[in-house]
Design a protein around this motif. Structure first.
Motif, PDB file in Angstrom:
ATOM      1  N   ARG A  71      -6.801  -3.972  -1.098  1.00 38.01           N
ATOM      2  CA  ARG A  71      -6.898  -4.971  -0.049  1.00 38.01           C
ATOM      3  C   ARG A  71      -5.674  -5.869  -0.071  1.00 38.01           C
ATOM      4  O   ARG A  71      -5.097  -6.122  -1.128  1.00 38.01           O
ATOM      5  CB  ARG A  71      -8.178  -5.797  -0.197  1.00 38.01           C
ATOM      6  CG  ARG A  71      -8.256  -6.683  -1.426  1.00 38.01           C
ATOM      7  CD  ARG A  71      -9.660  -7.269  -1.611  1.00 38.01           C
ATOM      8  NE  ARG A  71     -10.076  -8.081  -0.478  1.00 38.01           N
ATOM      9  CZ  ARG A  71     -11.331  -8.394  -0.200  1.00 38.01           C
ATOM     10  NH1 ARG A  71     -12.312  -7.946  -0.958  1.00 38.01           N
ATOM     11  NH2 ARG A  71     -11.603  -9.158   0.852  1.00 38.01           N
ATOM     12  N   ASP A  72      -5.310  -6.350   1.121  1.00 31.36           N
ATOM     13  CA  ASP A  72      -4.231  -7.309   1.283  1.00 31.36           C
ATOM     14  C   ASP A  72      -4.817  -8.483   2.058  1.00 31.36           C
ATOM     15  O   ASP A  72      -4.951  -8.421   3.285  1.00 31.36           O
ATOM     16  CB  ASP A  72      -3.062  -6.669   2.027  1.00 31.36           C
ATOM     17  CG  ASP A  72      -1.858  -7.584   2.124  1.00 31.36           C
ATOM     18  OD1 ASP A  72      -2.024  -8.813   2.038  1.00 31.36           O
ATOM     19  OD2 ASP A  72      -0.744  -7.067   2.310  1.00 31.36           O
ATOM     20  N   ASN A  73      -5.188  -9.525   1.347  1.00 30.98           N
ATOM     21  CA  ASN A  73      -5.851 -10.666   1.999  1.00 30.98           C
ATOM     22  C   ASN A  73      -4.925 -11.389   2.977  1.00 30.98           C
ATOM     23  O   ASN A  73      -5.400 -11.971   3.952  1.00 30.98           O
ATOM     24  CB  ASN A  73      -6.383 -11.629   0.951  1.00 30.98           C
ATOM     25  CG  ASN A  73      -7.554 -11.051   0.164  1.00 30.98           C
ATOM     26  OD1 ASN A  73      -8.243 -10.138   0.631  1.00 30.98           O
ATOM     27  ND2 ASN A  73      -7.756 -11.559  -1.028  1.00 30.98           N
ATOM     28  N   ALA A  74      -3.639 -11.347   2.730  1.00 35.39           N
ATOM     29  CA  ALA A  74      -2.690 -11.994   3.642  1.00 35.39           C
ATOM     30  C   ALA A  74      -2.654 -11.291   4.993  1.00 35.39           C
ATOM     31  O   ALA A  74      -2.329 -11.913   6.012  1.00 35.39           O
ATOM     32  CB  ALA A  74      -1.311 -12.026   3.023  1.00 35.39           C
ATOM     33  N   LYS A  75      -2.976 -10.005   4.990  1.00 30.57           N
ATOM     34  CA  LYS A  75      -2.951  -9.215   6.233  1.00 30.57           C
ATOM     35  C   LYS A  75      -4.356  -8.912   6.749  1.00 30.57           C
ATOM     36  O   LYS A  75      -4.511  -8.168   7.720  1.00 30.57           O
ATOM     37  CB  LYS A  75      -2.205  -7.900   6.006  1.00 30.57           C
ATOM     38  CG  LYS A  75      -0.730  -8.083   5.688  1.00 30.57           C
ATOM     39  CD  LYS A  75      -0.037  -6.741   5.543  1.00 30.57           C
ATOM     40  CE  LYS A  75       1.448  -6.932   5.247  1.00 30.57           C
ATOM     41  NZ  LYS A  75       2.154  -5.626   5.110  1.00 30.57           N
ATOM     42  N   ASN A  76      -5.381  -9.466   6.090  1.00 28.81           N
ATOM     43  CA  ASN A  76      -6.772  -9.193   6.491  1.00 28.81           C
ATOM     44  C   ASN A  76      -7.047  -7.699   6.582  1.00 28.81           C
ATOM     45  O   ASN A  76      -7.742  -7.234   7.504  1.00 28.81           O
ATOM     46  CB  ASN A  76      -7.090  -9.852   7.846  1.00 28.81           C
ATOM     47  CG  ASN A  76      -7.375 -11.329   7.728  1.00 28.81           C
ATOM     48  OD1 ASN A  76      -7.099 -11.948   6.703  1.00 28.81           O
ATOM     49  ND2 ASN A  76      -7.923 -11.920   8.783  1.00 28.81           N
ATOM     50  N   THR A  77      -6.536  -6.954   5.627  1.00 23.42           N
ATOM     51  CA  THR A  77      -6.600  -5.497   5.719  1.00 23.42           C
ATOM     52  C   THR A  77      -7.092  -4.879   4.414  1.00 23.42           C
ATOM     53  O   THR A  77      -6.700  -5.311   3.329  1.00 23.42           O
ATOM     54  CB  THR A  77      -5.221  -4.913   6.074  1.00 23.42           C
ATOM     55  OG1 THR A  77      -4.772  -5.485   7.308  1.00 23.42           O
ATOM     56  CG2 THR A  77      -5.285  -3.401   6.228  1.00 23.42           C
ATOM     57  N   VAL A  78      -7.940  -3.873   4.552  1.00 22.42           N
ATOM     58  CA  VAL A  78      -8.347  -3.047   3.425  1.00 22.42           C
ATOM     59  C   VAL A  78      -7.879  -1.617   3.695  1.00 22.42           C
ATOM     60  O   VAL A  78      -7.873  -1.168   4.853  1.00 22.42           O
ATOM     61  CB  VAL A  78      -9.875  -3.104   3.194  1.00 22.42           C
ATOM     62  CG1 VAL A  78     -10.651  -2.599   4.399  1.00 22.42           C
ATOM     63  CG2 VAL A  78     -10.270  -2.359   1.932  1.00 22.42           C
TER      64      VAL A  78
END
Length: 123
Positions: A71-78
């Motif tokens: 996950r990349d919380n900065a990009k709101n992406t899993v």
């Protein structure tokens, strides 16, 4: 309310790789447990992988060592990196979000779902 949009599915030969992405709307992505499920034709939707709030990962046995959830919380992406794909991995893959902060492998525990992305692995 969270909206989830998956992408990255497609047709690949056995042994190949795909990377699925799931982008979430909203500003609280980091507070959700995120998971991937899949549903093959004629079968129930099944758990594939999950990632906790502190990035601990969980996998169903058939994909261990081949799939990686991140996950990349900065990009709101899993993401779901899928390597060494097999024909039995063919399914619609769904992204899901769980708001209590606990990790579950049960479909009913997840609050939000994407529309799914098709993965087809040819032999």
């Amino acid at each position: 309310q969270v909206q989830l949009v998956e992408s990255g599915g497609g047709l690949v030969q056995a042994g190949g790789s795909l990377r699925l992405s799931c982008v979430a709307s909203g500003r609280t992505f980091s507070s959700y447990v995120m998971a991937w499920f899949r549903q093959a034709p004629g079968k129930e939707r099944e758990f594939v992988a999950a990632i906790s709030l502190n990035a601990r990962t969980y996998y169903v046995d058939p994909v261990k060592g081949r799939f990686t959830i991140s996950r990349d919380n900065a990009k709101n992406t899993v993401y779901l990196q899928m390597n060494s794909l097999k024909p039995e991995d063919t399914a619609i893959y769904y992204c899901a979000a769980e708001s209590s902060g606990r990790v579950f492998a049960t479909r009913s525990e997840y609050d939000y779902w994407g529309q799914g992305t098709q993965v087809t692995v040819s032999s």
